[in-house]
Structure formats: structure tokens, C-alpha cells
Scaffold this motif. Structure first.
Motif, short mmCIF file in Angstrom:
data_model
loop_
_atom_site.label_atom_id
_atom_site.label_comp_id
_atom_site.label_asym_id
_atom_site.label_seq_id
_atom_site.Cartn_x
_atom_site.Cartn_y
_atom_site.Cartn_z
N GLU A 34 0.84 -1.21 0.00
CA GLU A 34 0.00 0.00 0.00
C GLU A 34 0.87 1.25 0.00
OE1 GLU A 34 -3.31 0.01 -0.10
OE2 GLU A 34 -3.46 -2.18 -0.05
N ASN A 36 1.67 4.71 1.33
CA ASN A 36 1.32 5.34 2.61
C ASN A 36 0.80 6.76 2.41
OD1 ASN A 36 3.61 6.90 2.18
ND2 ASN A 36 4.86 5.87 3.72
N ALA A 37 0.33 7.37 3.49
CA ALA A 37 -0.29 8.70 3.40
C ALA A 37 0.69 9.75 2.89
CB ALA A 37 -0.85 9.10 4.76
N ARG A 39 3.03 9.19 0.85
CA ARG A 39 3.39 8.79 -0.51
C ARG A 39 4.91 8.71 -0.71
NH1 ARG A 39 -0.80 8.97 -4.30
NH2 ARG A 39 -2.77 9.57 -3.34
N ASN A 41 6.82 5.79 0.28
CA ASN A 41 7.32 4.42 0.49
C ASN A 41 7.27 3.59 -0.79
OD1 ASN A 41 4.48 4.15 0.40
ND2 ASN A 41 4.52 2.32 1.70
N ARG A 81 5.87 -3.11 4.23
CA ARG A 81 6.43 -1.77 4.45
C ARG A 81 6.43 -0.94 3.17
NH1 ARG A 81 12.76 0.00 5.68
NH2 ARG A 81 12.31 2.23 5.70
N TRP A 82 6.74 -1.57 2.07
CA TRP A 82 6.93 -0.84 0.81
C TRP A 82 5.75 -1.00 -0.14
CZ3 TRP A 82 10.81 2.35 1.38
CH2 TRP A 82 11.90 1.99 2.20
#
Length: 366
Positions: A34, A36-37, A39, A41, A81-82
Motif C-alpha cells: 500500500e 502510505n499517506a 506517498r 514508500n 512496508r513498501w
């Protein structure tokens, strides 16, 4: 089995470095994890000549990908994480627009009417995709083999567009040996009468030319040491041999034939020619007044990991050292890893334990 492949529409017309443009072109890609907020990662993977965007299995397509053991939840590239994106190269035949795609102007396949493709064009297409996904700056740009050259083009054309870079078994420019091999591969295809100036079909298909091109490739992707270890001079059993007095006699010949059979109809010959030539044309030195070192200084990276293999004859270790030195001279914190994997150029696909450890350690520090 579903299809995880997604498509991104490029700017239309999409201009090429050497002239010409594509109308309504697209690139195929897949994602894992996903965004992340913040952006920040995102990891972009640029592939070698023949792979598709399906680097690993995911919910939409559970079939194993070409880097299955490297990528996924809890793996070396940890998708918990990524946010990982893998793009199929512009000019390929695995979903992105290439010579086998339909030209909207004629309603027929482009074939040799496809514009002269460079790795810079592939890099710009990948950059458009990343921006289209709302990502200003990549956490890491990862490229292996031809994809490593495309990654260098990406960073030269868009300095500062990635914080980190993982460069795997690649080159700042094509060396004479690699050019010679690829030139022979292209010649084998073009000399096949069925190639017919690119106008082949499923019935009259350049099977022999593609087969020789693939065998040549496979020979150079591995090392002589590995061939000795795996096959020595072992001969085929009599029932496995052909009647032809010059037919396959050794196991290595049969192995190469099997590899070629699996590849021949799964990759478009014209696309192969275009991508192969684009690899020969690439020279990062164009962005540094003729000097690869000067060009590598300008890529504006914070950290880089450069991995090479001592048995790689196609992209030798000296070229990985050159990349590492150039990136370091540009102010990046560089880790250089020289592996002695016996598998030669293909080691990054096979020796997952060693490559994975180096990649995971680098990403943990990013």
C-alpha cells in the motif's frame, strides 16, 4: 488465476528521443503493498529485456512471478512496508505498447514502423507512470540488467526523482562484448527467412532465428564454471538423441533447446530486436559530456546499493565498480557488493539468498 496487470495511458502523442511519437500508448504494471499517506514508500522495479510486470504473486494473480522469492509480505523486499511497482518496459510485448501492438493510424501492428526505441523512452514512460500514481519522489528505484540501464537513464533525465537506488548487474553503457552478442542475436532473427522484414505471422514465424538468439543469450547469462558443474561432458541417452548426424549429443545442448522452446513463441521477435538495439545504444556518458563518471555524479541520490557478480561476462564487475564510484563521487552514500555467485549474469534471479540479504539490509537503512 486472475490478472493483476494494470494499464497506464501515456501522454499522447508520446515523443521519442530519436524522433517519432506514439499515439494512445500505454505501459502495463503491477503493484504490491500500500502507498502510505505521505506517498514516500514507493519502490519502482525496472526489468531486464524479457520479463513481464508480474514480478511476484498477489491477490489478483496467484501465479509465481519472475522474482517470487524476493518480493512479498515479510520477504527481502517487504511489501508490508513498501509499495512496490513493477512496470513492463515500453517497447515490450507483455502489455506495454511495442512493435507487436496495433498502430491506431493503420489498424495493423506497428512492426518496423514502430519508432526507434531507446532506453530513455522506456525511462520516461516509467516516470510518467510514477507521477500518474501521485508519487513525487520514489523511496527507491531498482533496476536489474537492461532495467538497470533504464534506471540510470531515468535518474539522468529526472535527477532527484528517487532517494535511493539499487543497481543490479547492469552497465553505464554497453560494452563491446555485450554489443557483439546482441548483434549476433539480432542477426539470427533477421536472417530467418520467416522474419520477412518483420512481417511474420503465427504460421510463418522466425522460430529458428528466435531459438538461436535465445540459446546465445542463455549461454552468456550463466558462467562457464556453472556449465561445467551442471553438465560437464555428459551425453544424452541414445533414445534422447536425434537421427541427424549433427544433432544434439550432449546434455547442455538439450538444456539450451528446452530453454529456447519455452521462449520462442512467448516473446515477439520485433520487440526483441527493438529492446536489444536500445540496450546497445545506451550510454550514460551522453549526460556527462561523454564521461560516464561525470554523468553518474549528477543523479542526485542520497543512498545507493550497487551489486555485481564476479562470474558475469555480460555485465562484468568492473562496470558495477564504475557505477558505484560515479554515484559516490556525486555525494551518495554507496554500498558496493561483489558476489561470487557461480550463476553469472542470471544470479540475481537464482541466488536469492545472497542478493536478498544485501537488498533487505539496504532497504532497512533507507
Amino acid at each position: 488465476m486472475g490478472d493483476a496487470r494494470q494499464y497506464f495511458n501515456l501522454t499522447s502523442p508520446f515523443a521519442f528521443k530519436r524522433g517519432g511519437a506514439l499515439v494512445d500508448a500505454q505501459v502495463a504494471y503491477e503493484t504490491w503493498g500500500e502507498l502510505n499517506a505521505a506517498r514516500d514508500n514507493a519502490i519502482l522495479i525496472l526489468t531486464g529485456l524479457s520479463p513481464s510486470a508480474h514480478a511476484a504473486s498477489n491477490a489478483a494473480d496467484t501465479s509465481a512471478g519472475w522474482w517470487e522469492e524476493m518480493l512479498g509480505p515479510g520477504k527481502h523486499i517487504d511489501t508490508n512496508r513498501w509499495f512496490v511497482i513493477c512496470v513492463n518496459t515500453l517497447g515490450s510485448c507483455k502489455g506495454s505498447t511495442g512493435a507487436a501492438s496495433i498502430d491506431p493510424a493503420t489498424g495493423e501492428a506497428y512492426r518496423l514502423a514502430f519508432p526507434e526505441l531507446t532506453l530513455e523512452d522506456a525511462a520516461n514512460a516509467a516516470y510518467e507512470l510514477v507521477r500518474g500514481l501521485g508519487i513525487e519522489r520514489l523511496a527507491c528505484l531498482l533496476g536489474n540488467s537492461m532495467g538497470g540501464m533504464t534506471a540510470l537513464a531515468y535518474l539522468a533525465l529526472h535527477p532527484g526523482s528517487a532517494r535511493g537506488h539499487i543497481s543490479i548487474s547492469t552497465a553505464p553503457q554497453a560494452q563491446p562484448f555485450a554489443i557483439a552478442i546482441r548483434s549476433l542475436q539480432r542477426e539470427a532473427i533477421r536472417l530467418d527467412p520467416n522474419w520477412n522484414e518483420g512481417r511474420y505471422d503465427d504460421v510463418r514465424y522466425p522460430e529458428a532465428g528466435m531459438s538461436i538468439a535465445r540459446k546465445l543469450g542463455v549461454i552468456t547469462y550463466r558462467s562457464a564454471m556453472e556449465w561445467v558443474g551442471r553438465f560437464a561432458r555428459i551425453r544424452l541417452d541414445s533414445e534422447q538423441r536425434e537421427d541427424d548426424p549433427f544433432g544434439a549429443e550432449f546434455q547442455i545442448e538439450s538444456y539450451l533447446a528446452g530453454h529456447a522452446r519455452r521462449f520462442v513463441r512467448n516473446f515477439d521477435p520485433n520487440s526483441y530486436l527493438y529492446l536489444s538495439r536500445a540496450s546497445d545504444w545506451f550510454d550514460i556518458g551522453e549526460y556527462g559530456g561523454g564521461s560516464a563518471l561525470q554523468a553518474l555524479k549528477t543523479l542526485a541520490l542520497e543512498r545507493a546499493l550497487v551489486i555485481g557478480v564476479s562470474t558475469d561476462i555480460l555485465f562484468p564487475l568492473s562496470q558495477q565498480e564504475e557505477i558505484a564510484q560515479g554515484l559516490e563521487a556525486g555525494g551518495a552514500q554507496v554500498e558496493f557488493v561483489a558476489l561470487d555467485s557461480p550463476q553469472g549474469h542470471d544470479a540475481f534471479l537464482v541466488d536469492i539468498a545472497r542478493f536478498g540479504a544485501a537488498i533487505a539490509q539496504f532497504l532497512a537503512r533507507l
